[in-house]
Design a protein around this motif. Structure first.
Motif, PDB file in Angstrom:
ATOM      1  N   VAL A 148      14.580   7.270  -3.907  1.00  0.00           N
ATOM      2  CA  VAL A 148      13.712   6.129  -3.614  1.00  0.00           C
ATOM      3  C   VAL A 148      13.401   6.136  -2.118  1.00  0.00           C
ATOM      4  O   VAL A 148      14.303   6.175  -1.284  1.00  0.00           O
ATOM      5  CB  VAL A 148      14.376   4.798  -4.018  1.00  0.00           C
ATOM      6  N   THR A 149      12.107   6.117  -1.799  1.00  0.00           N
ATOM      7  CA  THR A 149      11.663   6.120  -0.407  1.00  0.00           C
ATOM      8  C   THR A 149      11.222   4.725  -0.011  1.00  0.00           C
ATOM      9  O   THR A 149      10.417   4.096  -0.702  1.00  0.00           O
ATOM     10  CB  THR A 149      10.483   7.096  -0.212  1.00  0.00           C
ATOM     11  N   TYR A 150      11.749   4.254   1.115  1.00  0.00           N
ATOM     12  CA  TYR A 150      11.383   2.959   1.677  1.00  0.00           C
ATOM     13  C   TYR A 150      10.586   3.203   2.952  1.00  0.00           C
ATOM     14  O   TYR A 150      11.047   3.923   3.836  1.00  0.00           O
ATOM     15  CB  TYR A 150      12.627   2.136   2.017  1.00  0.00           C
ATOM     16  N   ILE A 151       9.417   2.598   3.026  1.00  0.00           N
ATOM     17  CA  ILE A 151       8.616   2.672   4.244  1.00  0.00           C
ATOM     18  C   ILE A 151       8.605   1.280   4.862  1.00  0.00           C
ATOM     19  O   ILE A 151       8.224   0.296   4.219  1.00  0.00           O
ATOM     20  CB  ILE A 151       7.185   3.159   3.968  1.00  0.00           C
ATOM     21  N   TYR A 152       9.056   1.216   6.099  1.00  0.00           N
ATOM     22  CA  TYR A 152       9.130  -0.038   6.842  1.00  0.00           C
ATOM     23  C   TYR A 152       8.044  -0.055   7.908  1.00  0.00           C
ATOM     24  O   TYR A 152       7.686   0.977   8.460  1.00  0.00           O
ATOM     25  CB  TYR A 152      10.475  -0.149   7.570  1.00  0.00           C
ATOM     26  N   LYS A 153       7.564  -1.259   8.207  1.00  0.00           N
ATOM     27  CA  LYS A 153       6.679  -1.418   9.347  1.00  0.00           C
ATOM     28  C   LYS A 153       7.315  -2.421  10.296  1.00  0.00           C
ATOM     29  O   LYS A 153       8.056  -3.320   9.873  1.00  0.00           O
ATOM     30  CB  LYS A 153       5.281  -1.855   8.923  1.00  0.00           C
ATOM     31  N   ARG A 154       7.032  -2.240  11.579  1.00  0.00           N
ATOM     32  CA  ARG A 154       7.575  -3.139  12.594  1.00  0.00           C
ATOM     33  C   ARG A 154       7.059  -4.543  12.300  1.00  0.00           C
ATOM     34  O   ARG A 154       5.865  -4.740  12.075  1.00  0.00           O
ATOM     35  CB  ARG A 154       7.145  -2.680  13.981  1.00  0.00           C
ATOM     36  N   TYR A 155       7.968  -5.500  12.271  1.00  0.00           N
ATOM     37  CA  TYR A 155       7.590  -6.869  11.970  1.00  0.00           C
ATOM     38  C   TYR A 155       6.897  -7.500  13.170  1.00  0.00           C
ATOM     39  O   TYR A 155       7.389  -7.423  14.296  1.00  0.00           O
ATOM     40  CB  TYR A 155       8.811  -7.708  11.572  1.00  0.00           C
ATOM     41  N   GLU A 157       7.271  -2.212   3.815  1.00  0.00           N
ATOM     42  CA  GLU A 157       5.840  -2.147   3.528  1.00  0.00           C
ATOM     43  C   GLU A 157       5.603  -1.656   2.105  1.00  0.00           C
ATOM     44  O   GLU A 157       4.769  -2.182   1.384  1.00  0.00           O
ATOM     45  CB  GLU A 157       5.161  -1.223   4.528  1.00  0.00           C
ATOM     46  N   SER A 158       6.380  -0.630   1.719  1.00  0.00           N
ATOM     47  CA  SER A 158       6.218  -0.094   0.370  1.00  0.00           C
ATOM     48  C   SER A 158       7.466   0.682  -0.039  1.00  0.00           C
ATOM     49  O   SER A 158       8.273   1.078   0.794  1.00  0.00           O
ATOM     50  CB  SER A 158       4.992   0.819   0.288  1.00  0.00           C
ATOM     51  N   VAL A 159       7.574   0.873  -1.356  1.00  0.00           N
ATOM     52  CA  VAL A 159       8.674   1.639  -1.934  1.00  0.00           C
ATOM     53  C   VAL A 159       8.069   2.627  -2.919  1.00  0.00           C
ATOM     54  O   VAL A 159       7.217   2.255  -3.727  1.00  0.00           O
ATOM     55  CB  VAL A 159       9.689   0.727  -2.655  1.00  0.00           C
ATOM     56  N   SER A 160       8.502   3.889  -2.830  1.00  0.00           N
ATOM     57  CA  SER A 160       8.091   4.910  -3.798  1.00  0.00           C
ATOM     58  C   SER A 160       9.329   5.306  -4.591  1.00  0.00           C
ATOM     59  O   SER A 160      10.324   5.752  -4.010  1.00  0.00           O
ATOM     60  CB  SER A 160       7.524   6.137  -3.081  1.00  0.00           C
ATOM     61  N   ALA A 171      11.521   7.370  -7.595  1.00  0.00           N
ATOM     62  CA  ALA A 171      11.667   8.768  -8.012  1.00  0.00           C
ATOM     63  C   ALA A 171      10.794   9.105  -9.220  1.00  0.00           C
ATOM     64  O   ALA A 171      10.382  10.251  -9.380  1.00  0.00           O
ATOM     65  CB  ALA A 171      13.134   9.088  -8.306  1.00  0.00           C
ATOM     66  N   ASP A 172      10.498   8.104 -10.048  1.00  0.00           N
ATOM     67  CA  ASP A 172       9.670   8.356 -11.241  1.00  0.00           C
ATOM     68  C   ASP A 172       8.174   8.379 -10.936  1.00  0.00           C
ATOM     69  O   ASP A 172       7.352   8.505 -11.831  1.00  0.00           O
ATOM     70  CB  ASP A 172       9.970   7.327 -12.333  1.00  0.00           C
ATOM     71  N   GLY A 173       7.811   8.239  -9.654  1.00  0.00           N
ATOM     72  CA  GLY A 173       6.410   8.288  -9.252  1.00  0.00           C
ATOM     73  C   GLY A 173       5.750   6.925  -9.104  1.00  0.00           C
ATOM     74  O   GLY A 173       4.642   6.830  -8.581  1.00  0.00           O
ATOM     75  N   ASN A 174       6.410   5.871  -9.538  1.00  0.00           N
ATOM     76  CA  ASN A 174       5.855   4.528  -9.369  1.00  0.00           C
ATOM     77  C   ASN A 174       5.982   4.087  -7.921  1.00  0.00           C
ATOM     78  O   ASN A 174       6.901   4.506  -7.205  1.00  0.00           O
ATOM     79  CB  ASN A 174       6.564   3.525 -10.278  1.00  0.00           C
ATOM     80  N   ASN A 175       5.059   3.237  -7.493  1.00  0.00           N
ATOM     81  CA  ASN A 175       5.049   2.711  -6.130  1.00  0.00           C
ATOM     82  C   ASN A 175       4.919   1.200  -6.166  1.00  0.00           C
ATOM     83  O   ASN A 175       4.316   0.651  -7.080  1.00  0.00           O
ATOM     84  CB  ASN A 175       3.863   3.289  -5.337  1.00  0.00           C
ATOM     85  N   LYS A 176       5.474   0.563  -5.150  1.00  0.00           N
ATOM     86  CA  LYS A 176       5.323  -0.880  -5.010  1.00  0.00           C
ATOM     87  C   LYS A 176       4.975  -1.170  -3.560  1.00  0.00           C
ATOM     88  O   LYS A 176       5.660  -0.702  -2.644  1.00  0.00           O
ATOM     89  CB  LYS A 176       6.610  -1.607  -5.400  1.00  0.00           C
ATOM     90  N   THR A 177       3.897  -1.936  -3.360  1.00  0.00           N
ATOM     91  CA  THR A 177       3.481  -2.346  -2.030  1.00  0.00           C
ATOM     92  C   THR A 177       3.846  -3.810  -1.854  1.00  0.00           C
ATOM     93  O   THR A 177       3.625  -4.622  -2.755  1.00  0.00           O
ATOM     94  CB  THR A 177       1.961  -2.148  -1.858  1.00  0.00           C
ATOM     95  N   TYR A 178       4.401  -4.142  -0.700  1.00  0.00           N
ATOM     96  CA  TYR A 178       4.833  -5.507  -0.434  1.00  0.00           C
ATOM     97  C   TYR A 178       3.828  -6.212   0.459  1.00  0.00           C
ATOM     98  O   TYR A 178       3.259  -5.620   1.365  1.00  0.00           O
ATOM     99  CB  TYR A 178       6.212  -5.513   0.249  1.00  0.00           C
ATOM    100  N   GLY A 179       3.650  -7.493   0.202  1.00  0.00           N
ATOM    101  CA  GLY A 179       2.809  -8.333   1.044  1.00  0.00           C
ATOM    102  C   GLY A 179       3.681  -9.059   2.048  1.00  0.00           C
ATOM    103  O   GLY A 179       4.751  -8.577   2.435  1.00  0.00           O
ATOM    104  N   LEU A 180       3.273 -10.216   2.420  1.00  0.00           N
ATOM    105  CA  LEU A 180       4.006 -11.043   3.370  1.00  0.00           C
ATOM    106  C   LEU A 180       5.358 -11.426   2.778  1.00  0.00           C
ATOM    107  O   LEU A 180       5.444 -11.860   1.638  1.00  0.00           O
ATOM    108  CB  LEU A 180       3.193 -12.300   3.684  1.00  0.00           C
ATOM    109  N   ASN A 181       6.412 -11.227   3.533  1.00  0.00           N
ATOM    110  CA  ASN A 181       7.753 -11.491   3.059  1.00  0.00           C
ATOM    111  C   ASN A 181       8.509 -12.266   4.134  1.00  0.00           C
ATOM    112  O   ASN A 181       8.537 -11.834   5.289  1.00  0.00           O
ATOM    113  CB  ASN A 181       8.465 -10.166   2.761  1.00  0.00           C
ATOM    114  N   PRO A 182       9.141 -13.397   3.801  1.00  0.00           N
ATOM    115  CA  PRO A 182       9.875 -14.159   4.820  1.00  0.00           C
ATOM    116  C   PRO A 182      11.196 -13.506   5.228  1.00  0.00           C
ATOM    117  O   PRO A 182      11.783 -13.885   6.227  1.00  0.00           O
ATOM    118  CB  PRO A 182      10.126 -15.504   4.139  1.00  0.00           C
ATOM    119  N   MET A 183      11.666 -12.494   4.474  1.00  0.00           N
ATOM    120  CA  MET A 183      12.904 -11.803   4.824  1.00  0.00           C
ATOM    121  C   MET A 183      12.575 -10.449   5.441  1.00  0.00           C
ATOM    122  O   MET A 183      11.765  -9.690   4.897  1.00  0.00           O
ATOM    123  CB  MET A 183      13.788 -11.599   3.590  1.00  0.00           C
TER     124      MET A 183
END
Length: 139
Positions: free
Chosen positions: A125-132, A35-38, A40-52
């Motif tokens: 690096v923190t990875y947040i997953y959501k149930r697919y 769902e998202s990645v945070s 260590a430098d404070g930047n974040n990335k949010t993911y949209g629909l992903n086929p993988m």
């Protein structure tokens, strides 16, 4: 939409203040998407629909993670490659310890629920997953 995602992430992380228990580990089984990645430098990335997505199977304290490609009919194509891991406990903290011919690494499990789980690696690096939830275009 971005504000809602950030609020969901913050509320999920806030709910993860309790330590993860061994009795929760069965919740890792199944299909998950990042769902998202945070970083260590404070930047974040949010993911949209992903086929993988990641497929995790855990039995006892040993398991594996495989990549799966989703299809429009709600099925998956799962790769033959697997990352095997062992759950380790140290000081009340559970982690997924990976070890293969190329390298070894670990990810601390920081939260698990029916719908989300999160890990942090040794690089911070923190990875947040959501149930697919499969999308079935045939319906």
């Amino acid at each position: 939409m971005k504000k809602i995602s950030i609020l969901l992430i913050i509320s999920f992380l806030a709910s993860c203040t309790e330590k993860v228990g061994v009795e929760q580990l069965h919740l890792l089984n199944g299909y998950w998407e990042i769902e998202s990645v945070s970083f260590a430098d404070g930047n974040n990335k949010t993911y949209g629909l992903n086929p993988m997505v990641d497929y995790i199977e855990l039995e006892g304290l040993k398991g594996f993670k495989k990549k799966a490609q989703t299809k429009f009919d709600g099925t998956y194509t799962v790769t033959d490659d697997a990352e095997y891991f062992t759950i380790m406990e140290k000081g009340g903290i559970l982690s997924m310890q990976y070890n293969n011919k190329m390298s070894q690494w670990g990810e601390e499990i920081t939260g698990i629920s029916e719908t989300h789980f999160s890990v942090i690696n040794q690089d911070g690096v923190t990875y947040i997953y959501k149930r697919y939830q499969p999308i079935n275009a045939n319906k």
